[in-house]
Design a protein around this motif. Structure first.
Motif, PDB file in Angstrom:
ATOM      1  N   VAL A 242     103.212  21.729  97.189  1.00  0.00           N
ATOM      2  CA  VAL A 242     103.074  20.342  96.793  1.00  0.00           C
ATOM      3  C   VAL A 242     101.854  19.981  97.381  1.00  0.00           C
ATOM      4  O   VAL A 242     101.999  19.629  98.727  1.00  0.00           O
ATOM      5  CB  VAL A 242     104.012  19.468  96.753  1.00  0.00           C
ATOM      6  N   ARG A 243     100.592  19.570  96.761  1.00  0.00           N
ATOM      7  CA  ARG A 243      99.626  19.068  97.880  1.00  0.00           C
ATOM      8  C   ARG A 243      99.468  17.523  97.836  1.00  0.00           C
ATOM      9  O   ARG A 243      98.763  16.815  98.537  1.00  0.00           O
ATOM     10  CB  ARG A 243      98.423  19.600  97.003  1.00  0.00           C
ATOM     11  N   ASP A 244     100.219  16.847  96.671  1.00  0.00           N
ATOM     12  CA  ASP A 244     100.166  15.281  96.729  1.00  0.00           C
ATOM     13  C   ASP A 244     101.379  15.360  95.578  1.00  0.00           C
ATOM     14  O   ASP A 244     102.067  16.095  95.067  1.00  0.00           O
ATOM     15  CB  ASP A 244      98.925  14.500  96.152  1.00  0.00           C
ATOM     16  N   GLU A 245     101.920  13.928  95.866  1.00  0.00           N
ATOM     17  CA  GLU A 245     103.194  13.607  95.329  1.00  0.00           C
ATOM     18  C   GLU A 245     103.073  13.607  93.955  1.00  0.00           C
ATOM     19  O   GLU A 245     104.147  13.657  93.209  1.00  0.00           O
ATOM     20  CB  GLU A 245     103.659  12.212  95.663  1.00  0.00           C
ATOM     21  N   ASP A 246     101.872  13.427  93.272  1.00  0.00           N
ATOM     22  CA  ASP A 246     101.809  13.585  91.651  1.00  0.00           C
ATOM     23  C   ASP A 246     102.362  14.876  91.313  1.00  0.00           C
ATOM     24  O   ASP A 246     102.693  15.029  89.939  1.00  0.00           O
ATOM     25  CB  ASP A 246     100.413  13.335  91.174  1.00  0.00           C
ATOM     26  N   GLU A 247     102.463  15.949  92.107  1.00  0.00           N
ATOM     27  CA  GLU A 247     102.862  17.252  91.794  1.00  0.00           C
ATOM     28  C   GLU A 247     104.392  17.672  91.843  1.00  0.00           C
ATOM     29  O   GLU A 247     104.854  18.396  91.627  1.00  0.00           O
ATOM     30  CB  GLU A 247     101.987  18.229  92.717  1.00  0.00           C
ATOM     31  N   ARG A 248     104.866  16.597  92.578  1.00  0.00           N
ATOM     32  CA  ARG A 248     106.159  16.728  92.946  1.00  0.00           C
ATOM     33  C   ARG A 248     107.449  17.024  91.830  1.00  0.00           C
ATOM     34  O   ARG A 248     107.949  18.001  91.789  1.00  0.00           O
ATOM     35  CB  ARG A 248     106.741  15.332  93.724  1.00  0.00           C
ATOM     36  N   ARG A 249     107.090  16.349  90.748  1.00  0.00           N
ATOM     37  CA  ARG A 249     108.106  16.436  89.593  1.00  0.00           C
ATOM     38  C   ARG A 249     107.860  17.836  88.709  1.00  0.00           C
ATOM     39  O   ARG A 249     108.919  18.413  88.902  1.00  0.00           O
ATOM     40  CB  ARG A 249     107.756  15.053  88.444  1.00  0.00           C
ATOM     41  N   ARG A 250     106.607  18.293  88.907  1.00  0.00           N
ATOM     42  CA  ARG A 250     106.265  19.788  88.256  1.00  0.00           C
ATOM     43  C   ARG A 250     107.195  20.586  89.311  1.00  0.00           C
ATOM     44  O   ARG A 250     107.488  21.718  88.931  1.00  0.00           O
ATOM     45  CB  ARG A 250     104.911  19.689  87.818  1.00  0.00           C
ATOM     46  N   ALA A 251     106.778  20.449  90.396  1.00  0.00           N
ATOM     47  CA  ALA A 251     107.094  21.514  91.490  1.00  0.00           C
ATOM     48  C   ALA A 251     108.721  21.546  91.413  1.00  0.00           C
ATOM     49  O   ALA A 251     109.158  22.641  91.331  1.00  0.00           O
ATOM     50  CB  ALA A 251     106.951  21.113  92.771  1.00  0.00           C
ATOM     51  N   ASP A 252     109.297  20.462  91.283  1.00  0.00           N
ATOM     52  CA  ASP A 252     110.670  20.369  91.191  1.00  0.00           C
ATOM     53  C   ASP A 252     111.494  21.155  89.964  1.00  0.00           C
ATOM     54  O   ASP A 252     112.479  21.852  90.132  1.00  0.00           O
ATOM     55  CB  ASP A 252     111.450  19.113  91.203  1.00  0.00           C
ATOM     56  N   GLU A 253     110.778  20.818  88.857  1.00  0.00           N
ATOM     57  CA  GLU A 253     111.195  21.698  87.697  1.00  0.00           C
ATOM     58  C   GLU A 253     111.038  23.161  87.666  1.00  0.00           C
ATOM     59  O   GLU A 253     111.826  23.805  87.410  1.00  0.00           O
ATOM     60  CB  GLU A 253     110.334  21.160  86.473  1.00  0.00           C
TER      61      GLU A 253
END
Length: 270
Positions: free
Chosen positions: A200-211
């Motif tokens: 995860v490079r920034d928090e905008d990516e967090r949801r997709r990474a968690d999925e």
């Protein structure tokens, strides 16, 4: 990830950047002082770093263990890139966060052999009495096949019957392709890792990474996914899967990943 390991797991640790090159006649080790990645690893605390390039056809296990790098003392060795060894204590897959609607698992069509191809294979078996017996062994068991080998008239009768059925089979339409689950191209290899990290490079990516992490966990829980992707050689031992900002030492996922590496190093070097 490697720099984090070097900085936060007890030294000394060696690092080998491994690359497959089928144009090589034999494996090759180099340690250029100016190679940027090797310099990064040395600056992060590596006890030694080298490039190891090898052809796929070579038996590389012994070649790797007799390199100058492996002559150095270490508590652990990190292999980055292509794997020259058949076994490692911990396989780590660092994955990019999915783009938009990109998915970990996709459905792919797998063509079945045509009736003509199947018939040609069977005809080759039927060319000899042993082939007929082998085919009967597959269908009804080896004891009957063993009896056939000593009764030529039964072998010939079986051959005639099979050839007649093959003639009908050639006229049948080809079977439809089957659809199976597969790992999407960018993530091939993650299914067999012991530790998977979605970067995860920034928090905008967090949801997709968690999925993606949640879907990876499903791989060993969903029967259809497990059967299609891992098959009979797979195991149901849960892997450690985290979404982590590897640039942030305080990130919970990064801490969990490093803790996993540390436990493996400690257990193997105790």
């Amino acid at each position: 990830m490697i720099e984090s390991v070097l900085q936060r797991v007890d030294p000394p640790i060696l690092v080998a950047r491994c690359r497959r090159d089928n144009e090589l006649a034999e494996p090759k080790e180099t340690s250029p002082r100016t190679e940027p990645e090797l310099r990064r690893y040395r600056e992060a605390g590596a006890g030694g770093a080298a490039l190891f390039t090898f052809p796929e056809s070579a038996t590389t296990t012994d070649d790797f263990f007799v390199t100058d790098l492996m002559a150095e003392y270490s508590r652990a060795v990190v292999l980055e890139g292509d794997r020259p060894l058949s076994y490692v204590d911990l396989s780590v897959f660092v994955a990019p966060t999915p783009h938009g609607r990109e998915r970990l698992f996709v459905r792919r069509s797998t063509p079945r052999p045509s009736r003509r191809e199947q018939a040609a294979h069977l005809e080759r078996l039927l060319e000899t009495p042993d082939g007929v017996a082998e085919l009967m062994g597959r269908l009804v068991g080896e004891p009957l096949a063993a009896m056939l080998r000593f009764q030529p008239e039964l072998v010939e009768a079986a051959r005639t019957e099979f050839l007649e059925k093959l003639g009908h089979a050639r006229q049948s339409p080809a079977p439809a392709p089957t659809k199976r689950w597969a790992v999407s191209e960018r993530y091939v290899g993650i299914e067999r890792a012991h530790l998977a990290i979605v970067n995860v490079r920034d928090e905008d990516e967090r949801r997709r990474a968690d999925e993606l992490v949640a879907n990876l966990v499903k791989l060993r829980q969903d029967e259809e996914l497990f059967s299609d992707i891992l098959g009979h050689r797979g195991n149901r031992i849960p892997i450690t899967a985290v979404a982590a900002n590897l640039a942030d030492p305080a990130d919970p996922g990064a801490k969990k990943a490093i803790a996993k590496v540390r436990r493996v190093v400690q257990s193997r070097s105790a």
